[in-house]
Write a protein that holds these residues in place. Structure first.
Motif, mmCIF file in Angstrom:
data_model
loop_
_atom_site.group_PDB
_atom_site.id
_atom_site.type_symbol
_atom_site.label_atom_id
_atom_site.label_comp_id
_atom_site.label_asym_id
_atom_site.label_seq_id
_atom_site.Cartn_x
_atom_site.Cartn_y
_atom_site.Cartn_z
ATOM 1 N N LEU A 148 0.816 -1.209 0.000
ATOM 2 C CA LEU A 148 0.000 0.000 0.000
ATOM 3 C C LEU A 148 0.856 1.269 0.000
ATOM 4 O O LEU A 148 0.550 2.240 -0.684
ATOM 5 N N ARG A 149 1.938 1.242 0.748
ATOM 6 C CA ARG A 149 2.810 2.410 0.776
ATOM 7 C C ARG A 149 3.565 2.567 -0.545
ATOM 8 O O ARG A 149 3.890 3.681 -0.950
ATOM 9 N N ALA A 150 3.790 1.458 -1.238
ATOM 10 C CA ALA A 150 4.478 1.519 -2.534
ATOM 11 C C ALA A 150 3.663 2.303 -3.556
ATOM 12 O O ALA A 150 4.217 2.840 -4.522
ATOM 13 N N ILE A 151 2.336 2.380 -3.357
ATOM 14 C CA ILE A 151 1.488 3.161 -4.262
ATOM 15 C C ILE A 151 0.968 4.419 -3.559
ATOM 16 O O ILE A 151 -0.005 5.020 -3.988
ATOM 17 N N ASP A 152 1.595 4.770 -2.454
ATOM 18 C CA ASP A 152 1.352 6.033 -1.751
ATOM 19 C C ASP A 152 -0.053 6.173 -1.170
ATOM 20 O O ASP A 152 -0.621 7.266 -1.165
ATOM 21 N N VAL A 153 -0.632 5.088 -0.682
ATOM 22 C CA VAL A 153 -1.916 5.174 0.013
ATOM 23 C C VAL A 153 -1.715 5.977 1.294
ATOM 24 O O VAL A 153 -0.756 5.766 2.029
ATOM 25 N N ASP A 154 -2.623 6.902 1.571
ATOM 26 C CA ASP A 154 -2.460 7.825 2.689
ATOM 27 C C ASP A 154 -2.977 7.287 4.023
ATOM 28 O O ASP A 154 -2.397 7.555 5.072
ATOM 29 N N ILE A 155 -4.103 6.562 3.971
ATOM 30 C CA ILE A 155 -4.799 6.169 5.202
ATOM 31 C C ILE A 155 -5.063 4.665 5.189
ATOM 32 O O ILE A 155 -5.457 4.104 4.167
ATOM 33 N N VAL A 156 -4.874 4.027 6.341
ATOM 34 C CA VAL A 156 -5.190 2.607 6.460
ATOM 35 C C VAL A 156 -5.878 2.360 7.799
ATOM 36 O O VAL A 156 -5.573 3.031 8.793
ATOM 37 N N THR A 157 -6.842 1.446 7.804
ATOM 38 C CA THR A 157 -7.495 1.077 9.060
ATOM 39 C C THR A 157 -7.475 -0.435 9.229
ATOM 40 O O THR A 157 -7.489 -1.178 8.243
ATOM 41 N N PHE A 158 -7.453 -0.855 10.489
ATOM 42 C CA PHE A 158 -7.495 -2.279 10.838
ATOM 43 C C PHE A 158 -8.622 -2.506 11.834
ATOM 44 O O PHE A 158 -8.719 -1.796 12.840
ATOM 45 N N GLY A 159 -9.468 -3.494 11.564
ATOM 46 C CA GLY A 159 -10.552 -3.818 12.482
ATOM 47 C C GLY A 159 -10.771 -5.322 12.533
ATOM 48 O O GLY A 159 -10.397 -6.050 11.619
ATOM 49 N N GLN A 160 -11.374 -5.786 13.609
ATOM 50 C CA GLN A 160 -11.619 -7.207 13.796
ATOM 51 C C GLN A 160 -12.789 -7.690 12.927
ATOM 52 O O GLN A 160 -13.857 -7.082 12.915
#
Length: 324
Positions: free
Chosen positions: A251-263
């Protein structure tokens, strides 16, 4: 997470892996976990602001995803003037194995009232931030892109100060339709990768792919760099922490700005089983790693969902002086 706790966690994780490896890789064996851990306990929605908003929505025959999905974070988000709505109807043309939305063929039907209702909702709720999401609509010629764009524009005309985040389908990866959406100029374009690469084929519909999602996110960032990009992952489906870190790297390789993790929580017995409930400290570890990799904003926790406290990103940018 300090080094000692990290070490203990990894050792514990390996023991779990050894016991559940078949379920993690093939799902030929269902792993049932009936009781949720203590950290899943949440308070019922309360507060005068929550009650007033609920009354006004009902009076105007308006509904949010927050209510219909019985989201545990509803009063917290509404208090921060944030909400989520779903457009393009309630029937999805795809059948991901984690999702509780009805699957079928809507037959090309569209409710144009969704456009005016969305604009009306931001006024009724006095929203500063709205997340607009939808089902997949493979039955439509443009996969619903123009309808999405019309909703975003209607909100901008009705209430220019309200920022709009769109959580969109992949529009089958057709750049013309992706452009249609992006030219409506939402504040954030979100498209969920959902899970790690190895599990994509068992978690998502066959028409949705790990590489396709990355390709779409990369396209938006390259052609519309002023629009922030976002994605979300569910955990507890059988992935490893190492795989989650590899996904973050992609994701960072394509410069994604925001990420979330949830159960991940199993909606019905017909859906994929929960393989593991992640502990709060593991979510904190994932958050730390994500920030280390350069994500601009991260939300990570058992009850975090794609749109959970989405406006926090706006507040984060304001605090840094990047947004007025």
């Amino acid at each position: 997470m300090d080094n000692e706790n990290k070490y203990n966690y990894e050792a514990e994780k390996q023991k779990v892996l050894d016991k559940k490896i078949k379920a993690r890789t093939t799902y030929t064996k269902k792993v049932e976990i009936e009781k949720k851990p203590d950290w899943f306990k949440v308070k019922l929605p309360t507060g005068d602001n929550y009650k007033e908003i609920k009354t006004e929505l009902k009076k105007n025959n308006l509904w949010t995803v927050c209510e219909e999905a019985s989201c545990p974070n509803i009063s917290e988000c509404w208090a921060s003037k944030t909400a989520t709505i779903m457009i393009l109807g309630g029937t999805c043309t795809r059948a991901c194995k984690f999702c509780h939305v009805d699957t079928g063929n809507p037959g090309g039907k569209l409710d144009l009232n969704e456009i005016t209702n969305a604009a009306k909702m931001v006024k009724v709720m006095n929203l500063k931030y709205l997340v607009v999401t939808s089902v997949d609509r493979d039955d439509l010629a443009d996969y619903g892109a123009s309808h999405f764009a019309n909703v975003v524009r209607a909100i901008a005309e009705s209430r220019p100060d309200t920022l709009v985040e769109v959580l969109i389908p992949d529009f089958n990866g057709v750049e013309e339709h992706m452009d249609t959406l992006a030219k409506s100029n939402p504040f954030v374009i979100a498209q969920n990768v959902e899970t790690v690469k190895r599990l994509t084929h068992v978690v998502r519909d066959r028409r949705a792919g790990y590489e396709q999602t990355l390709k779409c996110l990369e396209y938006y960032k390259k052609k519309y760099p002023h629009i922030s990009t976002k994605t979300s992952l569910m955990v507890g489906l059988g992935e490893t922490v190492e795989e989650l870190i590899e996904t973050m790297k992609d994701l960072r390789a394509i410069d994604v700005d925001i990420v979330t993790f949830g159960q991940y929580l199993r909606p019905t017995p017909r859906h994929l089983p929960v393989v593991e409930y992640y502990k709060p400290e593991v979510f904190e570890y994932l958050k730390e790693k994500a920030y280390e990799m350069g994500f601009k904003f991260v939300a990570s926790g058992p009850l975090v969902r794609s749109s959970y406290k989405a406006s926090d990103y706006m507040d984060h940018l304001k605090a840094q002086g990047h947004l007025k």
